[in-house]
Design an enzyme around this catalytic site. Structure first.
Site, PDB file in Angstrom:
ATOM      1  N   ARG A 238       0.861  -1.183   0.000  1.00  0.00           N
ATOM      2  CA  ARG A 238       0.000   0.000   0.000  1.00  0.00           C
ATOM      3  C   ARG A 238       0.897   1.232   0.000  1.00  0.00           C
ATOM      4  O   ARG A 238       1.888   1.281   0.748  1.00  0.00           O
ATOM      5  CB  ARG A 238      -0.916   0.023   1.237  1.00  0.00           C
ATOM      6  CG  ARG A 238      -2.109  -0.926   1.177  1.00  0.00           C
ATOM      7  CD  ARG A 238      -3.145  -0.514   0.124  1.00  0.00           C
ATOM      8  NE  ARG A 238      -4.307  -1.389   0.104  1.00  0.00           N
ATOM      9  CZ  ARG A 238      -4.432  -2.475  -0.664  1.00  0.00           C
ATOM     10  NH1 ARG A 238      -3.458  -2.838  -1.476  1.00  0.00           N
ATOM     11  NH2 ARG A 238      -5.550  -3.191  -0.621  1.00  0.00           N
ATOM     12  N   GLU A 267      -3.966   7.487  -4.993  1.00  0.00           N
ATOM     13  CA  GLU A 267      -4.185   6.765  -6.253  1.00  0.00           C
ATOM     14  C   GLU A 267      -5.457   7.270  -6.911  1.00  0.00           C
ATOM     15  O   GLU A 267      -6.467   7.413  -6.229  1.00  0.00           O
ATOM     16  CB  GLU A 267      -4.256   5.261  -5.986  1.00  0.00           C
ATOM     17  CG  GLU A 267      -2.908   4.735  -5.500  1.00  0.00           C
ATOM     18  CD  GLU A 267      -2.886   3.215  -5.294  1.00  0.00           C
ATOM     19  OE1 GLU A 267      -3.890   2.551  -5.629  1.00  0.00           O
ATOM     20  OE2 GLU A 267      -1.865   2.717  -4.814  1.00  0.00           O
ATOM     21  N   HIS A 286      -1.143   0.008  -9.788  1.00  0.00           N
ATOM     22  CA  HIS A 286      -1.780  -0.909  -8.834  1.00  0.00           C
ATOM     23  C   HIS A 286      -2.364  -2.139  -9.546  1.00  0.00           C
ATOM     24  O   HIS A 286      -3.584  -2.354  -9.544  1.00  0.00           O
ATOM     25  CB  HIS A 286      -2.853  -0.188  -8.006  1.00  0.00           C
ATOM     26  CG  HIS A 286      -3.119  -0.860  -6.687  1.00  0.00           C
ATOM     27  ND1 HIS A 286      -3.514  -0.183  -5.559  1.00  0.00           N
ATOM     28  CD2 HIS A 286      -3.044  -2.167  -6.320  1.00  0.00           C
ATOM     29  CE1 HIS A 286      -3.677  -1.041  -4.562  1.00  0.00           C
ATOM     30  NE2 HIS A 286      -3.383  -2.257  -5.001  1.00  0.00           N
TER      31      HIS A 286
HETATM   32  C1  GLV Z   1      -4.857  -5.244  -3.811  1.00  0.00           C
HETATM   33  O1  GLV Z   1      -4.129  -4.301  -3.576  1.00  0.00           O
HETATM   34  C2  GLV Z   1      -5.476  -6.037  -2.801  1.00  0.00           C
HETATM   35  O2  GLV Z   1      -5.393  -5.704  -1.600  1.00  0.00           O
HETATM   36  O3  GLV Z   1      -6.090  -7.042  -3.171  1.00  0.00           O
END
Ligand code: GLV
Ligand code: GLV
Length: 329
Positions: A238, A267, A286
């Protein structure tokens, strides 16, 4: 009896929708962007189940908008976008999609590690810009991944798969974790150390912890000062775990050599962010779990959580524990 209603906040693979439709009336937000807060509130107001994304902030307001809301299923493993305590207090079950995305995310973390170390993106751009005149003895010299020390911050499922990949590259492995992990020590020769020691000794540092109040800005100015000037940071966990301003400073002042990033403090990251102007950064939007197979499995898992919640049964992939009195809430 009317069918229960489920709101799905983005188009997910059909396989998941098919599971939901066996039991529920499904409304899908089909826009490319997340539903605005008012829409989320309006939809939750008439929903029994909410299948949401990591881009949806599910706070007390959202929960209190839904008098019938019984279950929230996150299409992600990380649940930092949901106020889980508030859900528990309200008897709302919360589920996620652990396990299925573990290897896919570790694949991406390793891809970023190699791409950053070997300057793949920079070299690709150079070639496409017609810069390649001749094979060069010093053209795009990078760093070796093999035999280099990998520091894994957080030895959960994804950290363990990262260690497995690193082992194939003969990388000595250091790790931090709240508790020791005897299996990874045995299987991959990994050694548990303090975060400071990991930062001092690692050639690559890869983050695999969840975002919590304790891990927010875990890596900031002081931590970059400890790292080797040749070190490369990889973050597929994250964004807010890393202080992004401090990261920019560290990269532009040569305190560390590079970064491979799948996640950002905000983001989507602003396209004009100075970080993105640096050649020693490889950045992707991401996409850790973004393989066809994994996103399909996640859709089915997320839907199965919803179905169980609607039936007042324990979720197959629970994040909290609630007792839902049979059928009513
Ligand atoms: C993606 O970042 C997730 O947490 O699945
Ligand atoms: C996620 O799968 C984790 O690392 O716990």
């Amino acid at each position: 009896m009317d069918k229960p209603r489920v709101f799905v906040t983005r188009r997910i693979p059909e396989e998941g929708i098919a599971v939901l439709e066996r039991m529920a009336e499904v409304t899908i937000w089909t826009d490319e962007l997340p539903p605005p807060h008012e829409i989320l509130l309006r939809e939750v107001m008439r929903s029994d189940g909410l299948l949401c994304m990591l881009t949806d902030k599910i706070d007390i307001d959202v929960m209190d908008a839904g008098p019938n809301l019984k279950v929230i299923s996150n299409y992600a493993v990380g649940v930092d976008n949901i106020d889980v305590q508030a859900a528990t207090d309200r008897g709302i079950a919360v589920g996620n999609t652990p396990g299925v995305l573990t290897e896919t995310t570790a694949d991406l973390a390793f891809a970023l590690l190699l791409a950053t170390a070997r300057r793949i993106v920079e070299a690709d751009k150079y070639l496409r810009a017609c810069g390649w005149r001749a094979w060069g003895p010093t053209l795009f010299l990078g760093q070796d991944a093999h035999n280099a020390t990998l520091g894994i911050v957080g030895m959960g499922r994804i950290g363990r798969e990262m260690a497995r990949r690193a082992k194939g590259f003969s990388m000595p492995i250091l790790y931090t974790n709240p508790s020791p992990s005897p299996e990874v020590e045995e299987e991959f020769g990994a050694k548990r150390v303090s975060l400071d020691d990991l930062l001092r000794q690692s050639d690559f540092v890869s983050i695999h912890t969840p975002l919590t109040p304790e891990t927010r800005h875990l890596i900031s100015e002081r931590e970059f000062d400890l790292m080797k000037p040749t070190a490369i940071l990889i973050n597929t966990a994250r964004g807010p775990i890393v202080d992004q301003k401090a990261l920019y400073q560290a990269l532009s002042n040569g305190k560390i050599a590079g970064a491979g990033l799948d996640v950002f403090e905000e983001e989507p990251v602003d396209c004009g962010d100075p970080l993105l102007a640096l050649d020693n950064v490889v950045a992707v939007p991401h996409i850790g779990s973004a393989s066809v197979a994994t996103r399909t499995k996640m859709a089915v898992m997320a839907a199965e959580n919803i179905i169980a919640g609607l039936k007042s049964e324990p979720l197959p992939h629970p994040v909290n524990t609630v007792s839902i009195p049979g059928g009513t809430k």
